[in-house]
Design a protein around this motif. Sequence first.
Motif, short mmCIF file in Angstrom:
data_model
loop_
_atom_site.label_atom_id
_atom_site.label_comp_id
_atom_site.label_asym_id
_atom_site.label_seq_id
_atom_site.Cartn_x
_atom_site.Cartn_y
_atom_site.Cartn_z
N UNK A 104 53.93 -29.72 41.15
CA UNK A 104 54.40 -30.23 42.44
C UNK A 104 54.78 -31.70 42.29
N UNK A 105 55.61 -32.18 43.22
CA UNK A 105 55.94 -33.60 43.23
C UNK A 105 54.82 -34.30 44.01
N UNK A 106 53.82 -34.77 43.28
CA UNK A 106 52.57 -35.22 43.89
C UNK A 106 52.58 -36.73 44.11
N UNK A 107 52.29 -37.15 45.32
CA UNK A 107 52.07 -38.58 45.60
C UNK A 107 50.65 -38.72 46.13
N UNK A 108 49.99 -39.79 45.71
CA UNK A 108 48.59 -39.95 46.10
C UNK A 108 48.48 -41.07 47.13
N UNK A 109 47.78 -40.79 48.21
CA UNK A 109 47.61 -41.79 49.27
C UNK A 109 46.73 -42.93 48.78
N UNK A 110 47.06 -44.12 49.23
CA UNK A 110 46.27 -45.30 48.89
C UNK A 110 45.25 -45.50 50.01
N UNK A 111 43.99 -45.19 49.70
CA UNK A 111 42.97 -45.28 50.74
C UNK A 111 41.90 -46.30 50.34
N UNK A 112 41.19 -46.86 51.32
CA UNK A 112 40.03 -47.73 50.99
C UNK A 112 38.97 -46.91 50.26
N UNK A 131 45.97 -22.16 47.25
CA UNK A 131 47.06 -22.19 48.23
C UNK A 131 48.27 -22.91 47.66
N UNK A 132 48.04 -24.08 47.08
CA UNK A 132 49.18 -24.88 46.61
C UNK A 132 49.80 -24.30 45.34
N UNK A 133 49.01 -23.50 44.61
CA UNK A 133 49.59 -22.84 43.42
C UNK A 133 50.69 -21.88 43.86
N UNK A 134 50.48 -21.26 45.00
CA UNK A 134 51.51 -20.32 45.49
C UNK A 134 52.75 -21.08 45.92
N UNK A 135 52.54 -22.22 46.58
CA UNK A 135 53.69 -23.06 46.95
C UNK A 135 54.44 -23.50 45.68
N UNK A 136 53.66 -23.95 44.66
CA UNK A 136 54.27 -24.47 43.43
C UNK A 136 55.04 -23.37 42.70
N UNK A 143 38.84 -35.98 44.47
CA UNK A 143 38.30 -34.70 44.96
C UNK A 143 38.72 -34.42 46.40
N UNK A 144 39.24 -35.44 47.07
CA UNK A 144 39.70 -35.26 48.45
C UNK A 144 41.08 -34.60 48.50
N UNK A 145 41.68 -34.36 47.34
CA UNK A 145 43.00 -33.73 47.38
C UNK A 145 43.67 -33.67 46.03
N UNK A 146 44.13 -34.83 45.54
CA UNK A 146 45.01 -34.88 44.37
C UNK A 146 44.42 -34.17 43.15
N UNK A 147 43.11 -34.29 42.95
CA UNK A 147 42.49 -33.71 41.76
C UNK A 147 42.74 -32.21 41.65
N UNK A 148 42.88 -31.55 42.80
CA UNK A 148 43.01 -30.10 42.80
C UNK A 148 44.45 -29.63 42.57
N UNK A 149 45.38 -30.59 42.64
CA UNK A 149 46.80 -30.22 42.52
C UNK A 149 47.36 -30.55 41.13
N UNK A 150 46.54 -31.17 40.29
CA UNK A 150 47.03 -31.63 38.99
C UNK A 150 47.58 -30.45 38.19
N UNK A 151 48.74 -30.66 37.57
CA UNK A 151 49.28 -29.65 36.65
C UNK A 151 49.94 -28.47 37.32
N UNK A 152 50.08 -28.47 38.64
CA UNK A 152 50.70 -27.32 39.30
C UNK A 152 52.22 -27.40 39.30
#
Lengths: 519, 382
Positions: free
Chosen positions: B77-85, B47-52, B66-75
Amino acid sequence: MTEPKEFHAARWNEPVVMEMGRPGARGQLFPAPEPEVAAAAGPDPIPAAMRRRDRPVLPEITEFEAQRHYLHLSQMTLGMMGVSLFGTCTMKYNSKTAEFAANRPELAEVHPYQHPDTLQGVLSIIHEFDLILRALSGMDRFVFQAGGGADAAYTMAAVARAYWADRGMLHQRTEMVTSVQAHPCNPATAAAAGFRVVNLPLEENGYPSLEALKAAVSERTALVMINNPDDMGIYNPEIREWVRVARAAGALAFYDHANFNGVMGRLSARELGFDACMFMLHKTFGAPKAGGGPAVGAYGCTEALAPYLPAPLVVEDGRRFRLDHDRPKSCGKVREFWGNVPQVVKAWAWARAMGAEGIRLASDISVVANNYMDKKLGEIPGLQRSHDNIAVRRMEMTRWSLGPLKEETGIGTVDFANRMADYGIDPWWMSHEPWIVPEPFTPEAGELWSKEDIDSWIDVVARIAREARECPEVVRTAPHNQPVAQVRGEVFDDPARWAMTWRAHLRKRGGGASARGAA
Amino acid sequence: MRFGLVVNPVAGLGGAVGLKGTDGPDTVAEALRRGATPQAGPRARRAFAILARSRPGAEVTAAPGALGAAWLAGLGLDLRVLDLPPLSGTARDTRLAVAAMAPGTLAVFAGGDGTARDVAAALPAGGAMLGIPCGVKMHSGVFALSPEAAGHLLADLVSAPARVAWTDEAEVMDIDEAQLRAGRIAPRLFGLVRAPRGRGLVQAAKGMLRRDEGAALAAAAAEIAAAMAPGTLYVIGPGTSAGAVVRALGQQPTILGVDAVRDGRLVARDARAADLDRLAGDGPVRLVLGVTGQQGFLLGRGNQQIGPGLIARAGREGLVVLATEDKLRALAEPRLWVDTGDPALDARLGGYVRVHTGAGREMMMRIASGAEAAASRLTEAS
């Protein structure tokens, strides 16, 4: 499949005619009147009350420039002479012979207020065409007043209202039953005439079930309105039983012959039991559509309903024809005068040229052509026939879906329509509301186009399907080879952003200064 | 428009290996043991490859790893990663990620109905969500048609927002998986959220109907309210369609529960079965019902407060059904299903019912019993 022909539309980046020209430019310069004429007319030939106070705001432009401008405009359209397999519309060639007949002064220069004694030729053609449609339908009387198919459906609703009112039962017979796949004008016109609308959904066979109809009709049903075949191209084989069920409930039964092309000369509404039917002369009978009008919905009914028809009727009195206005039970008018008479003449010319045999043959050819097209479209990956589980052959058109291709590529039917124009093909017809299948399109090959034309149309569809996979952005941003880029549909929702006249444009845009050239 | 991404990495695992969903750690373990491979992450990437591709540099805030950022690497996009516990591997991760997204972010999730519930639960007021379909069960109205369709929708939100329509009443539905594995579908409405939808662009040719389905439903509800018989108990709900009748009477409906009206007055809110039986007494009863999206259940799914006794009293003639034409068209089959718990009653309800779809507009719909058959068909489809 072969590659589509290369095409690029003309693009003339010039202003609208109201912005063209220069002060003093004229199309024609008229000489001053001869002294005798001036003397006879007097100093003020136009009465003061009729004389305009301001000069008309018209462009000042020469005749040659005006001709060139309109030629350019015509070059920027597709001209409606391309391969336009525009389903549900039954596109036909509008023959020059019929145009010639309609343009003759005996027709072009008469007025409906003339005395009927001076209109005998026109009236005889209307009467003769009435007889032709009676032969095709089995009905007893036709009227051509309705200005299109929807208006003819409205005529049915108005006739039904008058019929039930005459029997003192209008308060009881309040419902109109139709199919979700019927032309939307059926529920719309019935609702406009004050009836409640009961819709039947399509079931497994691709048409509504007889059980649903039986559950829907009752002593409250005024009218059942149906198409057959419908826009899926599926012929309901239970139609005779449908009419029987409707009439057993006391309801009137109306056959909307919007899709007559697939059954012309092969069945008759009367034989199937219907009380009334409607033909569209601007599609089935070869009269032009003229971009939304003028059209004619020919409405025909049995003798029992004839008293309620809109007046006047053309009747034959001995060897003369007259207009019968004295019809006390008439539902009133659905349009002014007797309808779009030039269209009736063109349809009459078409029917006379075709003959009964020709009409039947044209119908068969249109069904064969559609089935040829249907098979070839099925070879393009990503396209899916509506109700693909049904083995029965379609009639003169088929509803298709781009659902699988859309899921795969994000490219849908609107994108295709836009892109087709890049190949010089009229954007296809998608579907009436409601969209029963996702991303619909509805091609209809008709009897006009050659096998080669149909092949070239399919080549364009196949090419765009390939582009959807290989270069989807090109499709999504189409058209590229047309004088205007993609039209943004949302502007039509905002009246502030469009204008139907130059005056409205100036009012909405406040562009008084751009009225250059106005005298 | 800002986008947030959260992936439920185990969504859809159960489907491929014959489990009817993936709720709960035991089911996940069983699915992995049967050889299922996770697919939510790769689908999110599609999905995000099409956006990119169409909008390089679009801004996306993603949950970590694996909850998100890992799948968007290298596309690109202007990627920001959430800081979670620290991640727990449970639904709690999804909720924390959505809660951490900045206000005004469209929460895009890759998962199924269970994930949709978690996202909806954590969505701030006024927030919106969009599902990339990855689950076994997807009955909620928040999913795009495919990962690619989701990608195109996101691209349109950036560059052609006019191609996108929004609804404030997308249904978040879920099914009890334990029941589903036992062959019963029991979908429930968990809430209504804001969600984007692809909009069919209007083509000028021949014109297309501009129909406001919400207004049509309100008009149908007003007709029903105006035609209510005196002395009759109208049992209404749940859902927005049936609730429109309560609204037409000038009251707020209990969207997730059942209300009751008699003589124009609201006599019960969020009523239980015992309340309804007591209110009905020996008087006449009618049931005002909506239809569950996609499956088309009329009775026995999400409205168990309306018991077989009450249904039998009302009978098929006592059913007053409302639904938009869009909803009826979107049903998997042109049927309305009933599963009252009493097969004889189900059989008696069989036949056609008039569904009110607008002012003076009705659709004949076939009521079918035999919910078991429906359940097997619907679960095969999912």
